[in-house]
Design a protein around this motif. Sequence first.
Motif, short mmCIF file in Angstrom:
data_model
loop_
_atom_site.label_atom_id
_atom_site.label_comp_id
_atom_site.label_asym_id
_atom_site.label_seq_id
_atom_site.Cartn_x
_atom_site.Cartn_y
_atom_site.Cartn_z
N HIS A 37 22.87 -25.89 -0.33
CA HIS A 37 21.73 -25.48 -1.08
C HIS A 37 21.21 -24.20 -0.86
O HIS A 37 20.69 -24.31 0.23
N ALA A 38 20.86 -23.26 -1.51
CA ALA A 38 20.04 -22.15 -1.14
C ALA A 38 18.62 -22.20 -1.67
O ALA A 38 18.32 -22.18 -2.61
N VAL A 39 17.86 -22.80 -0.72
CA VAL A 39 16.34 -23.36 -1.04
C VAL A 39 15.46 -22.62 0.16
O VAL A 39 15.93 -22.26 1.25
N THR A 40 14.36 -22.39 -0.10
CA THR A 40 13.25 -22.04 0.65
C THR A 40 12.46 -23.33 0.76
O THR A 40 12.14 -24.03 -0.08
N VAL A 41 12.03 -23.66 1.99
CA VAL A 41 11.21 -24.85 2.44
C VAL A 41 9.92 -24.23 3.19
O VAL A 41 9.84 -23.50 4.04
N ASP A 42 8.94 -24.91 2.65
CA ASP A 42 7.50 -24.49 3.21
C ASP A 42 6.68 -25.76 3.21
O ASP A 42 6.68 -26.73 2.45
N ALA A 60 12.26 -13.46 -2.47
CA ALA A 60 10.87 -13.52 -2.43
C ALA A 60 10.42 -14.23 -3.67
O ALA A 60 9.47 -14.67 -3.55
N ASP A 61 11.21 -14.43 -4.66
CA ASP A 61 11.15 -14.97 -5.90
C ASP A 61 10.61 -16.66 -5.42
O ASP A 61 9.68 -16.98 -6.05
N ASN A 62 11.59 -16.94 -4.60
CA ASN A 62 11.40 -18.58 -4.24
C ASN A 62 9.83 -18.84 -3.37
O ASN A 62 9.51 -19.76 -3.78
N GLY A 110 9.05 -29.79 -7.15
CA GLY A 110 9.33 -28.96 -5.74
C GLY A 110 8.23 -29.09 -4.72
O GLY A 110 8.47 -28.72 -3.70
N CYS A 111 7.10 -29.18 -5.43
CA CYS A 111 5.95 -29.54 -4.34
C CYS A 111 5.35 -30.85 -4.45
O CYS A 111 5.14 -31.35 -5.22
N PHE A 112 5.10 -31.54 -3.21
CA PHE A 112 4.80 -32.75 -3.12
C PHE A 112 3.64 -32.71 -2.19
O PHE A 112 3.61 -32.12 -0.95
N PRO A 113 2.57 -33.70 -2.42
CA PRO A 113 1.48 -33.89 -1.70
C PRO A 113 1.68 -34.64 -0.21
O PRO A 113 2.34 -35.25 -0.52
N ILE A 114 1.14 -34.05 0.91
CA ILE A 114 1.37 -34.90 2.28
C ILE A 114 0.05 -35.67 2.16
O ILE A 114 -1.32 -35.08 2.20
N SER A 128 11.92 -24.72 -3.11
CA SER A 128 12.26 -23.82 -4.26
C SER A 128 13.56 -23.24 -4.08
O SER A 128 14.20 -22.73 -2.97
N GLY A 129 14.49 -23.26 -5.30
CA GLY A 129 15.67 -22.84 -5.43
C GLY A 129 16.64 -23.56 -6.14
O GLY A 129 17.75 -22.92 -6.53
N LEU A 130 16.36 -24.72 -6.65
CA LEU A 130 17.24 -25.52 -7.23
C LEU A 130 16.82 -25.69 -8.61
O LEU A 130 15.56 -25.55 -8.86
N PRO A 131 17.19 -26.28 -9.80
CA PRO A 131 16.82 -26.96 -10.80
C PRO A 131 15.46 -27.74 -10.45
O PRO A 131 15.51 -28.36 -9.29
#
Length: 158
Positions: A37-42, A60-62, A110-114, A128-131
């Motif tokens: 998977h081509a994703v960005t993780v934050d 940078a779009d991710n 793609g974004c989940f609260p901690i 970010s990067g997948l459907p």
Amino acid sequence: MPELQEQEERLQFDRFDHDDAWHLGSQLVGLARERGHAVTVDIRLGDQQLFHYALPGTSADNDDWIERKIRVVRRFGHSSYLVGQSYRDRGTTFEEQSHLEPARYAAHGGCFPIIVRGTGPVGTVSVSGLPQLDDHRLVVEALGLFLDSGGSEKGPAA
């Protein structure tokens, strides 16, 4: 939507710190690499970015998508996918009904609260990067694996 709410109730931490961010982020990157998977993780704790990694094939779009998803989680206190789904379940869209600027807010998965038990949301973990459903599922899977393993190498809080 009950499944999405259950995820937020189940995937909670006893504590979350810088080391946890490193281990969770590394685990997410590892899962993405294994699957090609081509994703960005934050990962963020409050406003501080503790972990950020962009795999080859991202752009940078991710990063922009992550920022927009984070704003949704911070504003609504729920995963970006749950927020978007709540609008879809009502037969509309977040973009049509939220009255929030789409260039700043994205209720896409793609974004989940901690969430720290007894405290509430303290940060975010984003992909970010997948459907959008796949982004969401990857985060949920990584959180489940991380929590089931006892978290970071430090072990569970006393």
